[in-house]
Design an enzyme around this catalytic site. Structure first.
Site, PDB file in Angstrom:
ATOM      1  N   HIS A  67       0.723  -1.039  -0.050  1.00 16.59           N
ATOM      2  CA  HIS A  67      -0.071  -0.007   0.011  1.00 16.59           C
ATOM      3  C   HIS A  67       0.838   1.418   0.070  1.00 16.59           C
ATOM      4  O   HIS A  67       0.618   2.437  -0.836  1.00 16.59           O
ATOM      5  CB  HIS A  67      -0.847  -0.174   1.196  1.00 16.59           C
ATOM      6  CG  HIS A  67      -1.776   1.166   1.398  1.00 16.59           C
ATOM      7  ND1 HIS A  67      -3.269   1.234   1.013  1.00 16.59           N
ATOM      8  CD2 HIS A  67      -1.467   2.526   1.710  1.00 16.59           C
ATOM      9  CE1 HIS A  67      -3.729   2.514   1.304  1.00 16.59           C
ATOM     10  NE2 HIS A  67      -2.626   3.217   1.699  1.00 16.59           N
ATOM     11  N   GLU A  68       1.789   1.234   0.911  1.00 14.32           N
ATOM     12  CA  GLU A  68       2.851   2.511   0.761  1.00 14.32           C
ATOM     13  C   GLU A  68       3.512   2.693  -0.180  1.00 14.32           C
ATOM     14  O   GLU A  68       4.043   3.669  -0.458  1.00 14.32           O
ATOM     15  CB  GLU A  68       3.520   2.320   2.136  1.00 14.32           C
ATOM     16  CG  GLU A  68       2.763   2.708   3.564  1.00 14.32           C
ATOM     17  CD  GLU A  68       1.634   3.505   3.419  1.00 14.32           C
ATOM     18  OE1 GLU A  68       1.926   4.719   3.317  1.00 14.32           O
ATOM     19  OE2 GLU A  68       0.590   3.292   3.859  1.00 14.32           O
ATOM     20  N   HIS A  71       1.756   4.445  -3.060  1.00 16.08           N
ATOM     21  CA  HIS A  71       1.852   5.951  -2.906  1.00 16.08           C
ATOM     22  C   HIS A  71       3.178   6.306  -3.380  1.00 16.08           C
ATOM     23  O   HIS A  71       3.349   7.267  -4.060  1.00 16.08           O
ATOM     24  CB  HIS A  71       1.834   6.375  -1.468  1.00 16.08           C
ATOM     25  CG  HIS A  71       0.452   6.114  -0.743  1.00 16.08           C
ATOM     26  ND1 HIS A  71      -0.767   6.823  -1.332  1.00 16.08           N
ATOM     27  CD2 HIS A  71      -0.062   5.566   0.113  1.00 16.08           C
ATOM     28  CE1 HIS A  71      -1.685   6.571  -0.688  1.00 16.08           C
ATOM     29  NE2 HIS A  71      -1.366   5.679   0.196  1.00 16.08           N
TER      30      HIS A  71
END
Length: 157
Positions: A67-68, A71
């Protein structure tokens, strides 16, 4: 898991899943309480919640890291990196990252989820477990605006 193990795991997941290198720093941040991780736009480093990582399995950890990294890679490539952007949602689905972090059982003073007192609406029966006592003359039921009654202490305390 140590900082060095975290760094190598993030670098490995970045290469295997995204086929791009992770060239910045991944660290544990003990101040994170309600989130699994955080991407910093200014210096591109990643923070992760050590309490959450200690409580979940390896698949969940990998999902949080993915998820990170979504980004991270989208921001560096100039695409939409925010949660509401279509590019972010598409890349997250493609890589198998987690959309939301699982709930953390917080440890420490004032972070327990145990309720001590129970109140009930006289009209509709809606129950209100509370950590602190409340004045039944001042508060009403949120569902029907009926009067609340004190039912007593909950078991376990």
């Amino acid at each position: 898991m140590t900082q060095e193990e975290l760094q190598s795991l993030v670098e490995e997941i970045s290469l295997v899943t995204f086929r791009r290198p992770f060239r910045h720093q991944a660290i544990f941040n003990g101040r994170l309480k309600t989130t699994g991780g955080r991407y910093h736009l200014t210096d591109h480093h990643l923070d992760f919640n050590p309490t959450l990582f200690a409580q979940v399995d390896a698949d969940t950890i990998a999902g949080i890291i993915k998820h990170e990294l979504c980004h991270y890679h989208l921001h560096l490539s100039g695409q939409g990196y925010r949660h509401q952007d279509a590019a972010f949602k598409q890349l997250l689905k493609k890589t198998g990252g987690l959309r939301y972090a699982p709930r953390v059982e917080a440890v420490g003073k004032g972070h327990t989820l145990d309720y001590r007192w129970l109140y009930r609406c006289q009209t509709c029966g809606q129950e209100y477990p509370r950590k602190r006592r409340l004045n039944t003359q001042r508060y009403r039921c949120s569902r029907c605006r009926g009067n609340l009654t004190f039912c007593g202490a909950l078991d376990g305390k």
